[in-house]
Design a protein around this motif. Structure first.
Motif, mmCIF file in Angstrom:
data_model
loop_
_atom_site.group_PDB
_atom_site.id
_atom_site.type_symbol
_atom_site.label_atom_id
_atom_site.label_comp_id
_atom_site.label_asym_id
_atom_site.label_seq_id
_atom_site.Cartn_x
_atom_site.Cartn_y
_atom_site.Cartn_z
ATOM 1 N N HIS A 1 -4.341 -88.237 34.455
ATOM 2 C CA HIS A 1 -4.207 -87.495 35.981
ATOM 3 C C HIS A 1 -2.954 -86.706 36.057
ATOM 4 C CE1 HIS A 1 -4.847 -87.231 40.281
ATOM 5 N NE2 HIS A 1 -3.534 -87.637 40.408
ATOM 6 N N PRO B 1 -1.822 -83.667 38.281
ATOM 7 C CA PRO B 1 -2.631 -82.476 39.011
ATOM 8 C C PRO B 1 -1.184 -81.767 39.247
ATOM 9 C CG PRO B 1 -2.130 -84.561 40.489
ATOM 10 C CD PRO B 1 -1.746 -84.936 39.171
ATOM 11 N N ASN C 1 -12.121 -89.770 40.063
ATOM 12 C CA ASN C 1 -13.436 -89.405 39.276
ATOM 13 C C ASN C 1 -14.044 -90.162 38.233
ATOM 14 O OD1 ASN C 1 -12.020 -86.124 40.172
ATOM 15 N ND2 ASN C 1 -13.545 -87.220 41.453
ATOM 16 N N ILE D 1 -18.871 -83.735 43.817
ATOM 17 C CA ILE D 1 -17.145 -83.747 43.856
ATOM 18 C C ILE D 1 -16.843 -82.223 44.122
ATOM 19 C CG2 ILE D 1 -15.242 -83.692 42.151
ATOM 20 C CD1 ILE D 1 -16.835 -85.727 40.385
ATOM 21 N N SER D 2 -15.741 -82.496 45.188
ATOM 22 C CA SER D 2 -15.002 -81.101 45.666
ATOM 23 C C SER D 2 -13.720 -81.371 45.944
ATOM 24 C CB SER D 2 -15.854 -80.691 46.747
ATOM 25 O OG SER D 2 -15.175 -79.420 47.135
ATOM 26 N N ALA D 3 -13.028 -80.397 45.628
ATOM 27 C CA ALA D 3 -11.434 -80.465 46.162
ATOM 28 C C ALA D 3 -11.375 -80.330 47.776
ATOM 29 C CB ALA D 3 -10.922 -79.026 45.739
ATOM 30 N N HIS E 1 -12.053 -84.411 47.808
ATOM 31 C CA HIS E 1 -11.282 -85.388 47.201
ATOM 32 C C HIS E 1 -10.035 -86.002 47.863
ATOM 33 C CE1 HIS E 1 -9.060 -82.334 44.202
ATOM 34 N NE2 HIS E 1 -8.554 -82.560 45.466
ATOM 35 N N HIS F 1 -7.236 -86.228 46.042
ATOM 36 C CA HIS F 1 -6.131 -85.886 45.283
ATOM 37 C C HIS F 1 -5.299 -84.901 46.013
ATOM 38 C CE1 HIS F 1 -9.172 -86.435 41.518
ATOM 39 N NE2 HIS F 1 -8.299 -87.515 41.801
ATOM 40 N N SER G 1 -10.504 -78.994 41.977
ATOM 41 C CA SER G 1 -10.970 -80.125 41.367
ATOM 42 C C SER G 1 -11.722 -79.368 40.162
ATOM 43 C CB SER G 1 -12.164 -80.770 42.007
ATOM 44 O OG SER G 1 -12.690 -81.550 41.143
ATOM 45 N N GLU H 1 -15.419 -79.659 40.299
ATOM 46 C CA GLU H 1 -15.933 -78.852 41.346
ATOM 47 C C GLU H 1 -17.384 -78.789 41.213
ATOM 48 O OE1 GLU H 1 -13.741 -78.268 44.330
ATOM 49 O OE2 GLU H 1 -15.795 -77.674 45.273
#
Ligand code: URP
Ligand code: ZN
Ligand code: ZN
Ligand code: ZN
Length: 467
Positions: free
Chosen positions: A317, A319, A345, A405-407, A410, A412, A417, A420
C-alpha cells in the motif's frame, strides 16, 4: 468489558469449527463451544452463519512515505483505518531513511508519524546506504527497538537503492544479528538505462514505465539476491514478487534447500499490463514497481500461492493521487510516483478471487493473509491466530452478498482505485481490534492513536546454509 462472539465458524490456518470467542481486556480469553463467560455489560455478537478469521497482518505498507518528490497520501491514521475497514488489524511499515541519514534518525521520524495509527504497527528498517555506523545501528534496531528485519532496494538507484557491495554488507550484518533481510529485487542500473533510452525516443506515456522494467529485470535481481544470501548463509525474503522469472529463481533455490521466502500482492495476481492502455493518463494509477505484468504471470503466481512457494500476500500500500501527485509525470513516465492503494482490499480480493474461485483453500487464505506474515516477522502468536492470550484482533465475515470496489467508496485517501469495478463477495460485519469493535458493517469507529507499537523478535535461526 468483554465481547462474546457466539456460534461463528472459526477458521484459522489449521482449524475450522463452529464455536465462540470471548475477548477481555484486549486479549482473547477463551475459544470453544458453548462459552457462557459473559458478564453484565459485555457485548454479545451473534455470529451464526458467519466466519471468524484472525485479523489481517499486512507486512508491506508505506504510510506517509516521502518518495519521488512527494509523499504517499495515506498517513498512519487514514491508512490503518482503511486497513481496519478491510479486516487488516496490524501493519508492518518501512522506516526508509534518506541516503546519508542515520537509521535511528529515520526511526525517530517514523515513531512520530505512527503515533496516530488506529491499529497496531511494527517497522522494518530499510538500509539505503552503508556507512561507518550502520552495523552498530542495525544492532540497536534489532536488540533495543524490536526491529529484526532489514529492507534493501536493488532498484531506485541514486535514491534509496543500494549497490551489490552494500547489499552484501547488509546481509552479513543481518546474519550476525539473527535478523532477516528483505529485498526489492529489480536490476536498478538496467532500469535506469532503459528509462533513458525510452525517454530519448520520446516515449513518455505511462505504458513505458512497464517497458522500462520488464520481467527479466526482476528475475535477474531475484536470482542475484538469492545467490548472495546463499553465499553468506542468510535467509532472504523477496518482497512483491510479480513474475515467472522470479518464481523460477525461488523454485531453484528451494529445491536446493535454501531458505527463501516470497511475498506477492493482489495487484500482481489480478491485473495484467493492459491497464497501461487506459485512456489518456489513466494508466499512471497503475505505475508501481515492479510493474503490472503481461497475461500469463498471474496464473503462475496463484499456483505458487497454492503450492506454498509464496508465503505471504501483502499489499505494498503506497497511494498517490492522480491529481496533484501522479500528474508530476505527465510528460515523463519516470517521474510518476510509484505506488498504489490496496490495504483495504486484500481480504475481499483474496477471498473472492482466491478461495471462492477455488485457487486456494480457506486455511491457506488465513495463512497468507495473517498467520504467515505474523510468523515470519516475529509477531506470532500474539498476532496471526485465534488463541487464548493472543491479541483480540478478529474479523467476523458474512459470506453473503456482493459489493463493488470503487474509489468513490473506499477508505483509502486516494482518488483512484486500481481495483475499480472489481466485484467482491461477502463483507466483514465486525472488525475487532485489540478487543474493541472498530468497524461494523463498513462503518468505522476508530480511535486516532489507539494503535500500539509492536516490538518484534525472530525465532532461532531459520537454518540457512552457506555454499
Ligand atoms: O511502486 C512501489 N512499489 N512503491 C512503493 C515502494 C516500493 O518499491 O515498495
Ligand atoms: Zn452486530
Ligand atoms: Zn518495493
Ligand atoms: Zn513497498
Amino acid at each position: 468489558m468483554g465481547i462474546l462472539i457466539k456460534n461463528g465458524e472459526i477458521i484459522t490456518a489449521s482449524d475450522r469449527f463452529v464455536g465462540d470467542v470471548y475477548c477481555e481486556d484486549g486479549k482473547i480469553a477463551a475459544v470453544g463451544a458453548g462459552l457462557s463467560k459473559e458478564r453484565a455489560g459485555d457485548t454479545v455478537i451473534d455470529a451464526s452463519g458467519q466466519l471468524i478469521f484472525p485479523g489481517g497482518v499486512d507486512a508491506h505498507v508505506h504510510m506517509e512515505l516521502p518518495f519521488m518528490g512527494t509523499e504517499s497520501s495515506d498517513d498512519f491514521e487514514t491508512g490503518t483505518a482503511a486497513g481496519v475497514a478491510g479486516g487488516t488489524t496490524s501493519i508492518i511499515d518501512f522506516v526508509i531513511p534518506a541516503r546519508g541519514q542515520a537509521l535511528l534518525d529515520g526511526l525517530a521520524m517514523w515513531n512520530e508519524k505512527a503515533k496516530k495509527a488506529v491499529s497496531d504497527y511494527a517497522f522494518h528498517m530499510a538500509v539505503t546506504w552503508f556507512g561507518d555506523d550502520t552495523l552498530k545501528e542495525m544492532a540497536v534496531c534489532t536488540r533495543e527497538h524490536g526491529i529484526p528485519s532489514f529492507k534493501t532496494f536493488m532498484a531506485y538507484r541514486g535514491a534509496i537503492g543500494v549497490d551489490d557491495p552494500e547489499l552484501i554488507q547488509v546481509m552479513e550484518a543481518a546474519k550476525g544479528l539473527g535478523a532477516l533481510v528483505t529485498v526489492h529485487a529489480e536490476h536498478g542500473d538496467a532500469v535506469v538505462a532503459l528509462q533513458k533510452k525510452l525517454l530519448k525516443e520520446g516515449k513518455t506515456h505511462p505504458r513505458f514505465h512497464a517497458q522500462s522494467r520488464p520481467a527479466p529485470i526482476e528475475g535477474e535481481a531475484t536470482g542475484r539476491a538469492i545467490m548472495l544470501a546463499r553465499m553468506i548463509g542468510e535467509p532472504i525474503y523477496i518482497v512483491h514478487l510479480t513474475c515467472k522469472e522470479a518464481l523460477a529463481a525461488v523454485t531453484e533455490a528451494r529445491s536446493r534447500g535454501q531458505v527463501v521466502m516470497a511475498e506477492t500482492c493482489p495487484q500482481y495476481l489480478l491485473l495484467d499490463d493492459s491497464v497501461y492502455e487506459k485512456p489518456g493518463f489513466e494508466g499512471a494509477a497503475y505505475v508501481m514497481s515492479p510493474p503490472i505484468r503481461p497475461k500469463g504471470h498471474q496464473d503462475a503466481l496463484w499456483a505458487a500461492l497454492s503450492s506454498g512457494l509464496i508465503q505471504t500476500v501483502a499489499t505494498d500500500h503506497c497511494p498517490f493521487n492522480q491529481v496533484g501527485q501522479k500528474d508530476m509525470g505527465k510528460d515523463d513516465f519516470s517521474r510518476i510516483p510509484n505506488g498504489a492503494a490496496g490495504i483495504e482490499n486484500r481480504l475481499a480480493l483474496l477471498w473472492t478471487y482466491g478461495v471462492l474461485a477455488g485457487r486456494i483453500d480457506v486455511h491457506r487464505f488465513v495463512d497468507l493473509f495473517s498467520t504467515q506474515p505474523a510468523k515470519i516477522f516475529g509477531l506470532y502468536p500474539r498476532k496471526g491466530s485465534i488463541v487464548p492470550g493472543g491479541d483480540a484482533d478478529l474479523v467476523i465475515f458474512d459470506p453473503k452478498g456482493t459489493s463493488t470496489i470503487s474509489a468513490k467508496t473506499h477508505h483509502h485517501r486516494c482518488d483512484r482505485s486500481i481495483f475499480e469495478g472489481f466485484e467482491v463477495k461477502g463483507k466483514p460485519t465486525h472488525v475487532i481490534v485489540n478487543g474493541r469493535v472498530q468497524c461494523t458493517d463498513g462503518k468505522l469507529d476508530v480511535q486516532r492513536g489507539a494503535g500500539r507499537y509492536l516490538p518484534r523478535r525472530l525465532g532461532p535461526s531459520q537454518g540457512a546454509q552457506a555454499f
